[in-house]
Design a protein around this motif. Structure first.
Motif, PDB file in Angstrom:
ATOM      1  N   ASN A  94      -5.037 -13.660  -5.848  1.00  0.00           N
ATOM      2  CA  ASN A  94      -3.844 -13.005  -5.287  1.00  0.00           C
ATOM      3  C   ASN A  94      -3.810 -11.523  -5.646  1.00  0.00           C
ATOM      4  N   GLY A  95      -4.978 -10.883  -5.615  1.00  0.00           N
ATOM      5  CA  GLY A  95      -5.073  -9.457  -5.868  1.00  0.00           C
ATOM      6  C   GLY A  95      -5.122  -9.067  -7.327  1.00  0.00           C
ATOM      7  N   ILE A  96      -5.071 -10.035  -8.239  1.00  0.00           N
ATOM      8  CA  ILE A  96      -5.053  -9.762  -9.688  1.00  0.00           C
ATOM      9  C   ILE A  96      -6.428 -10.072 -10.270  1.00  0.00           C
ATOM     10  N   PRO A  97      -6.991  -9.166 -11.094  1.00  0.00           N
ATOM     11  CA  PRO A  97      -8.325  -9.407 -11.661  1.00  0.00           C
ATOM     12  C   PRO A  97      -8.371 -10.670 -12.518  1.00  0.00           C
ATOM     13  N   VAL A  98      -9.467 -11.388 -12.394  1.00  0.00           N
ATOM     14  CA  VAL A  98      -9.692 -12.648 -13.094  1.00  0.00           C
ATOM     15  C   VAL A  98     -10.797 -12.453 -14.135  1.00  0.00           C
ATOM     16  N   LEU A  99     -10.689 -13.160 -15.251  1.00  0.00           N
ATOM     17  CA  LEU A  99     -11.712 -13.137 -16.283  1.00  0.00           C
ATOM     18  C   LEU A  99     -13.004 -13.757 -15.751  1.00  0.00           C
ATOM     19  N   THR A 139       8.094 -10.130 -31.594  1.00  0.00           N
ATOM     20  CA  THR A 139       6.966 -10.584 -30.784  1.00  0.00           C
ATOM     21  C   THR A 139       5.762  -9.676 -30.984  1.00  0.00           C
ATOM     22  N   VAL A 140       4.566 -10.273 -30.947  1.00  0.00           N
ATOM     23  CA  VAL A 140       3.305  -9.517 -30.950  1.00  0.00           C
ATOM     24  C   VAL A 140       2.435 -10.031 -29.819  1.00  0.00           C
ATOM     25  N   TRP A 141       1.889  -9.098 -29.025  1.00  0.00           N
ATOM     26  CA  TRP A 141       0.912  -9.420 -27.978  1.00  0.00           C
ATOM     27  C   TRP A 141      -0.474  -8.980 -28.449  1.00  0.00           C
ATOM     28  N   LEU A 142      -1.483  -9.865 -28.254  1.00  0.00           N
ATOM     29  CA  LEU A 142      -2.883  -9.537 -28.518  1.00  0.00           C
ATOM     30  C   LEU A 142      -3.671  -9.547 -27.216  1.00  0.00           C
ATOM     31  N   ASP A 143      -4.562  -8.571 -27.072  1.00  0.00           N
ATOM     32  CA  ASP A 143      -5.469  -8.497 -25.930  1.00  0.00           C
ATOM     33  C   ASP A 143      -6.848  -8.953 -26.381  1.00  0.00           C
ATOM     34  N   HIS A 144      -7.369 -10.026 -25.730  1.00  0.00           N
ATOM     35  CA  HIS A 144      -8.684 -10.569 -26.079  1.00  0.00           C
ATOM     36  C   HIS A 144      -9.747 -10.212 -25.045  1.00  0.00           C
ATOM     37  N   GLY A 145      -9.386  -9.422 -24.047  1.00  0.00           N
ATOM     38  CA  GLY A 145     -10.346  -8.951 -23.059  1.00  0.00           C
ATOM     39  C   GLY A 145     -10.287  -9.706 -21.749  1.00  0.00           C
ATOM     40  N   GLY A 146     -10.498  -8.980 -20.649  1.00  0.00           N
ATOM     41  CA  GLY A 146     -10.591  -9.607 -19.340  1.00  0.00           C
ATOM     42  C   GLY A 146      -9.304 -10.228 -18.835  1.00  0.00           C
ATOM     43  N   PRO A 181      -6.000 -16.206 -32.915  1.00  0.00           N
ATOM     44  CA  PRO A 181      -6.816 -17.303 -32.396  1.00  0.00           C
ATOM     45  C   PRO A 181      -8.217 -16.867 -31.986  1.00  0.00           C
ATOM     46  N   LEU A 182      -8.375 -15.569 -31.674  1.00  0.00           N
ATOM     47  CA  LEU A 182      -9.644 -14.953 -31.289  1.00  0.00           C
ATOM     48  C   LEU A 182      -9.609 -13.505 -31.754  1.00  0.00           C
ATOM     49  N   PRO A 183     -10.742 -12.810 -31.762  1.00  0.00           N
ATOM     50  CA  PRO A 183     -10.675 -11.374 -32.011  1.00  0.00           C
ATOM     51  C   PRO A 183      -9.813 -10.700 -30.951  1.00  0.00           C
ATOM     52  N   GLY A 184      -9.028  -9.723 -31.348  1.00  0.00           N
ATOM     53  CA  GLY A 184      -8.153  -9.073 -30.375  1.00  0.00           C
ATOM     54  C   GLY A 184      -7.606  -7.750 -30.871  1.00  0.00           C
ATOM     55  N   ARG A 185      -6.954  -7.074 -29.943  1.00  0.00           N
ATOM     56  CA  ARG A 185      -6.318  -5.788 -30.239  1.00  0.00           C
ATOM     57  C   ARG A 185      -4.828  -5.913 -29.973  1.00  0.00           C
ATOM     58  N   VAL A 186      -4.018  -5.392 -30.873  1.00  0.00           N
ATOM     59  CA  VAL A 186      -2.568  -5.447 -30.714  1.00  0.00           C
ATOM     60  C   VAL A 186      -2.162  -4.456 -29.614  1.00  0.00           C
ATOM     61  N   ILE A 187      -1.501  -4.971 -28.572  1.00  0.00           N
ATOM     62  CA  ILE A 187      -1.096  -4.094 -27.471  1.00  0.00           C
ATOM     63  C   ILE A 187       0.418  -3.946 -27.358  1.00  0.00           C
ATOM     64  N   ASP A 188       1.167  -4.753 -28.113  1.00  0.00           N
ATOM     65  CA  ASP A 188       2.630  -4.589 -28.073  1.00  0.00           C
ATOM     66  C   ASP A 188       3.258  -5.329 -29.238  1.00  0.00           C
TER      67      ASP A 188
END
Length: 297
Positions: free
Chosen positions: A73-78, A231-238, A214-221
């Motif tokens: 639906n136009g959104i990038p997929v991993l 709340t904490v959001w982690l970005d794990h890529g893709g 749960p996985l390696p990640g970067r704090v994005i919020d």
């Protein structure tokens, strides 16, 4: 259509043949994907394939010299894998209708194509809760706050960075020990009023219990939100993100990088809650999906 739950024998044969060819040129500087050992025929991969509303579809894309671009639906997929075989890891919205679905695939040097799959029905349970009336019937001030926070978090959820290199990397560590007090997809009724289905996994634990990545990640919020509390959001890529909510403490800042198993926040009872617990969410292509699909049974 073939789903990439396990590498088919043909894929293993192609991989072994490629490695034999590359082995003849061992004096050359090989790329990382070529130097990796052959993958054995695992009995399980993560996330597990479950093509239902709120689930994950693992779609085999076949070989390509470069990582294909896949859109839902136009959104990038991993997309994970290598030039032998790429796999799209597609998050399916809880609101997705049962029946045919598809993603768009764009690979270098090839015409755009669609890969189809079928969304199967799934029945989730219902739970009735009594909470403070102000968290159900919002005041004008609380409604305005919620809308500001919603707009901000939509930007956070649109994060898309470089994917992890291998699909095997997506087996997640349980973020906190404890009883799963509320499952993903549970339809909740607050004070007699139906609300959206539960978009994460609740794990009962005492206030102050460390929560690990749960996985390696970067704090994005990080933030204190009306419904989710601290709340904490982690970005794990893709486009694979995780969120931890209702926290009593946050031990990281935006931009920090965490390793698998590293404590980065603590269980609490902030936001709309009936007691201390961790609300843990997993997102793919801006869609909340069942975290249990990323965990060993």
């Amino acid at each position: 259509m073939t789903f990439a739950s396990n590498p088919p024998p043909a894929r293993l044969q192609r991989r072994l043949l490629l490695q034999q060819v590359l082995g003849c040129a061992s004096a050359l500087s090989l790329p990382a994907w070529a130097a990796a050992p052959a993958r054995t025929a695992d009995t399980a991969v993560w996330p597990r394939h479950s093509a239902v509303p709120g689930g994950v579809a693992r779609l085999s894309l076949g070989p390509a010299t470069e990582r294909p671009v896949v859109l839902a639906n136009g959104i990038p997929v991993l997309v994970l894998g290598d030039m032998i075989e790429w796999t799209a890891i597609v998050g399916i919205p809880l609101s997705a209708p049962v029946g045919p679905a598809s993603v768009t695939v764009r690979a270098a040097g090839e015409p755009e194509r669609r890969v189809a799959y079928e969304v199967a029905p799934h029945q989730y349970r219902e739970q009735r809760l009594n909470v403070a009336p102000r968290t159900v019937d919002l005041s004008a001030q609380d409604q305005a706050r919620y809308e500001r926070e919603r707009d901000h978090q939509q930007g956070v959820m649109a994060t898309y960075s470089t994917p992890l290199p291998r699909a095997e990397d997506l087996r997640m560590q349980v973020p906190v020990p404890g009883r799963r007090s509320s499952s993903f997809g549970l339809r909740r009724v607050f004070n007699g009023q139906a609300r959206s289905p539960h978009s994460g996994m609740d794990i009962a634990a005492a206030t102050g219990t460390p929560v690990v990545a749960p996985l390696p990640g970067r704090v994005i919020d990080t933030g204190d939100y009306f419904f989710n509390g601290n709340t904490v959001w982690l970005d794990h890529g893709g486009g694979l993100l995780t969120m931890a909510c209702h926290l009593s403490a946050t031990d990281v800042r935006v931009g920090d990088v965490v390793a698998t198993g590293q404590a980065y926040c603590r269980v609490g009872a902030t936001g709309r809650v009936t007691g201390p617990h961790l609300h843990w969410g997993v997102m793919l292509n801006r869609t909340m999906v069942d975290p249990a699909l990323f965990l060993a049974a």
